[in-house]
Scaffold this active site. Structure first.
Site, mmCIF file in Angstrom:
data_model
loop_
_atom_site.group_PDB
_atom_site.id
_atom_site.type_symbol
_atom_site.label_atom_id
_atom_site.label_comp_id
_atom_site.label_asym_id
_atom_site.label_seq_id
_atom_site.Cartn_x
_atom_site.Cartn_y
_atom_site.Cartn_z
ATOM 1 N N ILE A 1 0.823 -1.217 0.000
ATOM 2 C CA ILE A 1 0.000 0.000 0.000
ATOM 3 C C ILE A 1 0.855 1.264 0.000
ATOM 4 O O ILE A 1 0.344 2.366 -0.199
ATOM 5 C CB ILE A 1 -0.997 -0.038 1.177
ATOM 6 C CG1 ILE A 1 -1.805 -1.334 1.148
ATOM 7 C CG2 ILE A 1 -1.942 1.142 1.156
ATOM 8 C CD1 ILE A 1 -2.557 -1.596 -0.148
ATOM 9 N N HIS B 1 -2.673 -4.259 11.461
ATOM 10 C CA HIS B 1 -2.883 -3.660 12.783
ATOM 11 C C HIS B 1 -2.420 -4.556 13.912
ATOM 12 O O HIS B 1 -2.480 -4.179 15.069
ATOM 13 C CB HIS B 1 -4.355 -3.299 12.975
ATOM 14 C CG HIS B 1 -4.851 -2.380 11.908
ATOM 15 N ND1 HIS B 1 -5.544 -2.832 10.820
ATOM 16 C CD2 HIS B 1 -4.691 -1.055 11.732
ATOM 17 C CE1 HIS B 1 -5.809 -1.810 10.030
ATOM 18 N NE2 HIS B 1 -5.297 -0.732 10.562
#
Ligand code: GLN
Ligand code: ZN
Length: 781
Positions: free
Chosen positions: A454, A717
């Site tokens: 990303i 995360h």
């Protein structure tokens, strides 16, 4: 006599004292008593700062979150932490963070703040976190089930009340109102939360009676739910809940100030005006048009509190204009008029006078929390004693505003002319996706199930060190550039070794995806101490968009071109989109958000075209915060999405057919906005899906997303490393909904908060999974 009061004060401290005290306590480096002492000192200072008001909030201080405080006051602790025998404060932190005292989470925020995620834990699961209405503040979601009971524990509130009174403060306790509290919580077992209302109201009644017994006159009950569309919940009758709740609380011997904020009441005005409470606060910044209708509905004994100083932004209030509007209301209401900030000042930084580096001209246009209270005091005196009593303050205010209105740093005719000339044509690709795709494929020669990331790779301690040395002037620009180039070279090497197909440069040179661009655009200013609490001890320092936006020169081209020079694989150019830059900034109050967004769009468009010109074949424009900007009311979504999508299209779509545009979004609740996302017409979109087991791709069942998509397969995360098999399973699920020719394989989000030691095995598995899927596809074909 118009009364002045405040709804809440930022608790983090002008120097972020609370943040540092919390993190040191969590790391075991300071004692509980030291933490408590910092809290007491902050409360004392903040009350002293507010002592000039007629009523001062008490109970707005929190060690983590005011909604979590309310859960503890109501005895609504998740079952998993009940029966904990340790310290009560530690138990509170267990719900907040999944652990009591230990390492402060190194989980630097991506996405401008927190993720509405469950954070990692050491045995007990943390409470879920989500955004407080349309702010960037995150609260801990109350948990309910059919058997939830409540048991009042008013100790915290009573102790703070005692402290405030000992300090001679006119205290007004602040509570999250019962209906908003229920609405913000989650019924874990799918039961109807509203069934709990009678039990909940017993606890509130007991609480209010306890406060009455202490001689409290006014209590502020926050019910911002009243600015949302109450009738849009088919199985919850919130209107009825409001009536039931406040009829029951009417018997308590305190006066209730029902506080609403963050928007106009609109169709709820009648309901709000007629609940049996002693006063109503409305946000007269966002809900100014509501004020007269509400006033006409309001029973003649009720106090009307008007939020006339913006609690969400950092601009000076136009005091004369506010008085022009307020004076007739004051004449009509007399003692029944109160004035306040529009909402709690939690959402603005504490003290402008600390800013030493801010350009003095820009600084003269701003007001942080303390300055806002000064403005309120001026307004109060002007109403009560006449404008002459505060003539100097009014004149200074007027001069500052006049200077801002006339400043050539704010107004750039060329920028405004360019925005006025935006046409549909500017936002349209030369050909539709079906024609572009083969051209891009011919140029990029990517395999089926192409792999990419990303954008960011780990922001290591060394990178941060070099950056802070550069900022402090200890190393020069060329050493800084060399250090960043070395990091870029490292991430290119790693990606080649991993066998990724479409590479990134790794974003080593970026401290933050918005700040990086803000610093290079004209029209942006940065504060030193303009911190705003995002969640727990985490703060963000939103840049200040003050003027028309211009890009003096290319911002990213040099880095990307350097990265491309190191490899024969295609390299993605990496930009932050206009909507995200806007949504994570303090924005101008002198023009519509849409206009600021269009200016940003034109500036980033220039960068897109420069990248293309420099030979970059793939350009990603992140719109991580597009969804965050959605208005609270669905009826306003259309107009927001129209200008947000238009801005993205203007930014992205000036490129040639064979240039591939990617976008990235940090979520995948797309059901309700998928048509708008598709209208952006990016060739590829990457989204977050791994944690939800691809269930979030449900949106793609009803709406056939026409272009390519990369559903995230690696939850960045957590430190967990997905296995090759897990990734294959996820991708197979995705392939049931999206044709494999249009699928990409990538993580959920950027990797900057992770360690290389996690990233390497995770991406190794990802590449291996993609290879397996390709092989299967070949056999099938
Ligand atoms: N390109 C950014 C990164 O990888 C995107 C971050 C985000 O979406 N929050 O860090
Ligand atoms: Zn993201």
């Amino acid at each position: 006599m118009a009364l002045t009061h405040n709804l809440g004060f930022p608790r983090i401290g002008a120097q972020r004292e609370l943040k540092f005290a919390l993190e040191s306590y969590w790391k075991g480096q300071s004692s509980r008593d030291e933490l408590l002492a910092v809290g007491a000192r902050l409360r004392q200072r903040h009350w002293a700062d507010q002592a000039g008001l007629n009523l001062v909030p008490v109970g707005d201080f929190s060690f983590y979150d005011q909604v979590l405080d309310m859960s503890f006051t109501l005895g609504n602790l998740p079952a998993r932490v009940r029966g904990f025998h340790g310290d009560a404060l530690d138990n509170y932190f267990r719900v907040a963070r999944g652990k009591s005292a230990q390492t402060a989470d190194a989980h630097a925020h991506c996405c401008g703040g927190a993720h509405s995620a469950q954070h990692a834990d050491d045995g007990v699961q943390a409470g879920e976190m989500t955004k407080w209405f349309d702010t960037n503040y995150h609260y801990i979601v109350p948990e309910f089930d059919a058997d939830t009971t409540f048991k009042l524990d008013a100790a915290r509130l009573l102790a703070q009340l005692d402290e405030a009174r000992a300090q001679g403060i006119q205290a007004k306790p602040v509570l999250v109102g019962p209906v908003t509290y229920l609405a913000l919580g989650k019924a874990k077992d799918g039961s109807n939360k509203l069934d709990l209302l009678p039990r909940l109201l017993m606890a509130y009644t007991e609480l209010l009676d306890t406060l009455a017994a202490q001689g409290v006159e006014w209590v502020q009950v926050d019910e911002p739910l009243l600015v949302t569309e109450l009738d849009k919940h088919p199985d919850h009758d919130w209107q009825h809940a409001y009536k039931a709740a406040y009829h029951q609380l009417k018997s308590c011997r305190v006066k209730l100030l029902l506080a609403t904020y963050f928007g106009p009441l609109q169709e709820n005005a009648y309901l709000a005006a007629n609940l049996p409470v002693a006063g109503l606060h409305i946000d007269a910044i966002t809900g100014r048009d509501d004020v007269l209708p509400v006033l006409n509905l309001l029973p003649a004994h009720k106090v009307l509190s008007l939020g006339v100083v913006n609690g969400r932004n950092i601009w000076k209030t136009d005091l004369n204009a506010t008085l022009d509007w307020l004076e007739p209301l004051s004449a009509r209401l007399g003692d029944r008029l109160w004035i306040a900030p529009s909402c709690s000042l939690l959402h603005v930084p504490v003290d402008l006078t600390q800013e030493q580096k801010l350009d003095p001209e820009i600084k003269s246009w701003l007001a942080f929390a303390l300055q806002k209270l000064d403005e309120l005091a001026v307004l109060g005196r002007a109403l009560n004693e006449g404008r002459d009593a505060v003539q100097q303050a009014l004149a200074a205010n007027q001069a500052a505003l006049a200077a801002r209105r006339a400043s050539p740093r704010v107004h750039k005719p060329a920028v405004q002319a360019a925005v006025a000339q935006i046409t549909d044509h500017l936002g349209r690709r030369q050909s539709p996706y079906v024609e572009r795709a083969p051209r891009q494929a011919a140029l990029l020669r990517l395999p089926l199930y192409p792999t990419t990331t990303i954008g960011s790779f780990p922001q290591t301690a060394e990178i941060r060190q070099v950056r802070s040395e550069f900022k402090a002037g200890r190393i020069d620009a060329s050493s800084y550039r060399a250090a960043m180039q070395a990091e870029i070279a490292r991430s290119v090497r790693e990606q080649e070794a991993l066998g990724l197909d479409l590479l990134v440069h790794g974003e080593a040179e970026r401290n933050d995806m918005v700040e990086y661009f803000g610093e290079q655009l004209e029209g942006y200013a940065f504060s030193q101490f303009g911190w705003v609490q995002s969640y727990g001890s985490r703060c963000v320092k939103p840049p200040i968009l003050f003027g028309d936006i211009r890009r003096p020169k290319a911002m990213t081209v040099e880095w990307i071109v350097y990265a491309q020079s190191l490899t024969t694989k295609p390299m993605k150019g990496m930009l932050t989109g206009p909507v995200t830059i806007l949504n994570w900034s303090f924005v101008r109050d002198d023009q519509p958000r849409a206009d600021s967004c269009r200016q940003l769009a034109l500036a980033i468009r220039e960068e897109v075209l420069d990248l293309e010109q420099a030979g970059v074949r793939v350009i990603q424009i992140d719109e991580a915060a597009l969804r965050e900007g959605l208005p609270l009311r669905k009826s306003q979504w259309r107009s927001y999405l129209d200008w947000a999508v238009e801005s993205f299209r203007v930014t992205a779509n000036g490129v040639r057919d064979d240039t591939q545009i990617h976008t990235h979004m940090c979520y995948s609740e797309f059901n309700d906005i998928i048509a708008a996302i598709a209208a952006m017409d990016a060739d590829v979109i990457t989204i977050e899906t791994s944690r939800s087991d691809m269930e979030l791709l449900d949106a793609f069942d009803d709406f056939k997303y026409p272009n390519e998509i990369g559903p995230g397969v690696y939850d960045i995360h957590t430190p967990n490393i997905p296995t090759r098999e897990q990734i294959i399973t996820l991708m197979r699920k995705a392939a049931q909904r999206i044709p494999p020719e249009r699928l990409w394989v990538n993580p959920d989000c950027g990797l900057k908060t992770r360690q290389w030691a996690e990233v390497i095995p995770a991406l190794t598995h990802m590449v291996a999974a993609a290879r397996t899927l390709r092989a299967e596809q070949r056999i099938a074909a």
